[in-house]
Design an enzyme around this catalytic site. Structure first.
Site, PDB file in Angstrom:
ATOM      1  N   TYR A   1      -3.459  -4.189  19.993  1.00 53.16           N
ATOM      2  CA  TYR A   1      -2.195  -4.740  19.508  1.00 53.16           C
ATOM      3  C   TYR A   1      -1.048  -3.997  20.174  1.00 53.16           C
ATOM      4  CZ  TYR A   1      -4.998  -7.237  16.110  1.00 53.16           C
ATOM      5  OH  TYR A   1      -5.925  -8.084  15.537  1.00 53.16           O
TER       6      TYR A   1
ATOM      7  N   TYR B   1       0.838  -1.206   0.000  1.00 54.59           N
ATOM      8  CA  TYR B   1       0.000   0.000   0.000  1.00 54.59           C
ATOM      9  C   TYR B   1       0.872   1.255   0.000  1.00 54.59           C
ATOM     10  CZ  TYR B   1      -3.803   3.177   1.327  1.00 54.59           C
ATOM     11  OH  TYR B   1      -4.725   4.202   1.366  1.00 54.59           O
ATOM     12  N   ASP B   2       1.889   1.265   0.870  1.00 52.93           N
ATOM     13  CA  ASP B   2       2.763   2.432   0.970  1.00 52.93           C
ATOM     14  C   ASP B   2       3.403   2.749  -0.379  1.00 52.93           C
ATOM     15  OD1 ASP B   2       2.102   1.940   3.584  1.00 52.93           O
ATOM     16  OD2 ASP B   2       4.146   1.622   4.294  1.00 52.93           O
TER      17      ASP B   2
END
Length: 312
Positions: free
Chosen positions: A205, A146-147
């Protein structure tokens, strides 16, 4: 009247853009292959004679008959869950999809706005992140699809500007939330809301100390409108600089939903950014833009929307 093409127009943000530009009197062509978008997001627009839905994958050649004034390229899976589920599709829409959308802008002499992302900054070493920061991205990590797709999209957008003189705008979107988000989006806030409303434990998380900045979708749409109608061609951050830990967000969601859910802790996913906060100086100075919807007000609106849509 202006005619506006919105790729990814059946998605969360894209559908709000369809509403916005139809409200301004534009004709709107919504292009989406419904990979992550939903016809439910645009069902209320189908009877509008100024609205047209085109089922199409923008990684294939894009053809739109007639004049086009504006092209807003918002097609792309964007959830962390998609990074593992749809990595090749993300790369293709960032590369081929952006190339095809720019080709349409060139052919129609239309103004082009790219939906880029704060993820171009990767796991940043500076906080807040100004547009001048070049980022710290792991190109071979799970999030890299994605980046790097968005970094490529920015690069080819600038290439079309320099070589073909396409009138371009680049928007770097920070975490945005609101009605019509996917219930199983995979990002922290929709996860927390869905879990709280179901009475399930909220998943944290790491230790929850990582920060995010949450901007409401109506503020984003206002920023998009201002950038589209400005002369600013350099990238512009649009997001809410109100930075908060994910642990605090989880506790706020529990309180706002009235849930009795507890918190459970799991290992931090690889590459998860530790901080995320936009420097919005450029948006303030050049666009006169700043967010107006507070985090808690926006959270409550989003919770109400999720409550209506969650299966009972």
């Amino acid at each position: 009247m202006p005619r506006t093409v919105i790729t990814g127009g059946a998605g969360f943000i894209g559908s709000h853009l369809c509403d916005h530009f139809l409200g301004l009197g534009h004709e709107v062509v919504c292009i989406d292959n419904l990979l992550t978008g939903s016809k439910d997001n645009i069902a209320h627009l189908e009877a509008n004679p100024k609205f047209e839905f085109v089922f199409h994958d923008v990684t294939k050649y894009i053809e739109v008959e007639g004049a086009v004034d504006f092209i807003l390229h918002f097609a792309s899976p964007a959830s962390p869950a998609d990074f593992e589920r749809l990595p090749i599709q993300i790369m293709k829409v960032g590369a081929h999809g952006t190339h095809n959308a720019l080709g349409l802008a060139k052919a129609k002499k239309a103004r082009f706005l790219l939906a880029s992302t704060s993820e171009v900054y990767g796991d940043p070493e500076v906080n807040p992140q100004p547009e001048s920061y070049l980022g710290r991205v792991n190109p071979i990590g799970i999030r890299g699809v994605y980046d790097e797709a968005k970094r490529f999209a920015e690069a080819i957008t600038m290439a079309y500007r320099r070589v073909h003189h396409v009138d371009t705008r680049i928007l770097r979107i920070f975490n945005t939330f609101g009605p019509r988000m996917q219930l199983d989006d995979g990002r922290a806030l929709p996860n927390f809301i869905s879990q709280a409303l179901r009475g399930e434990p909220l998943t944290i998380y790491g230790d929850g100390s990582q920060t995010r900045s949450f901007g409401y979708v109506s503020d984003l749409v206002d920023g998009i409108h201002r950038l589209l109608h400005s002369d600013v061609w350099e990238p512009v951050n649009v997001g809410n600089p109100d930075e908060v830990t994910l642990l605090q967000v989880a506790k706020e969601v529990i309180e706002l939903t009235g849930s009795k859910s507890e918190l459970v802790y799991k290992p931090l996913p690889p590459g998860d950014p530790k901080v995320r906060r936009p420097d919005i100086t450029r948006a303030r100075d050049l666009l006169g833009w700043s967010p107006t919807v507070s985090r808690l007000v926006g959270f409550q609106r989003t919770i109400d929307d999720f409550r209506r849509r969650l299966p009972r």
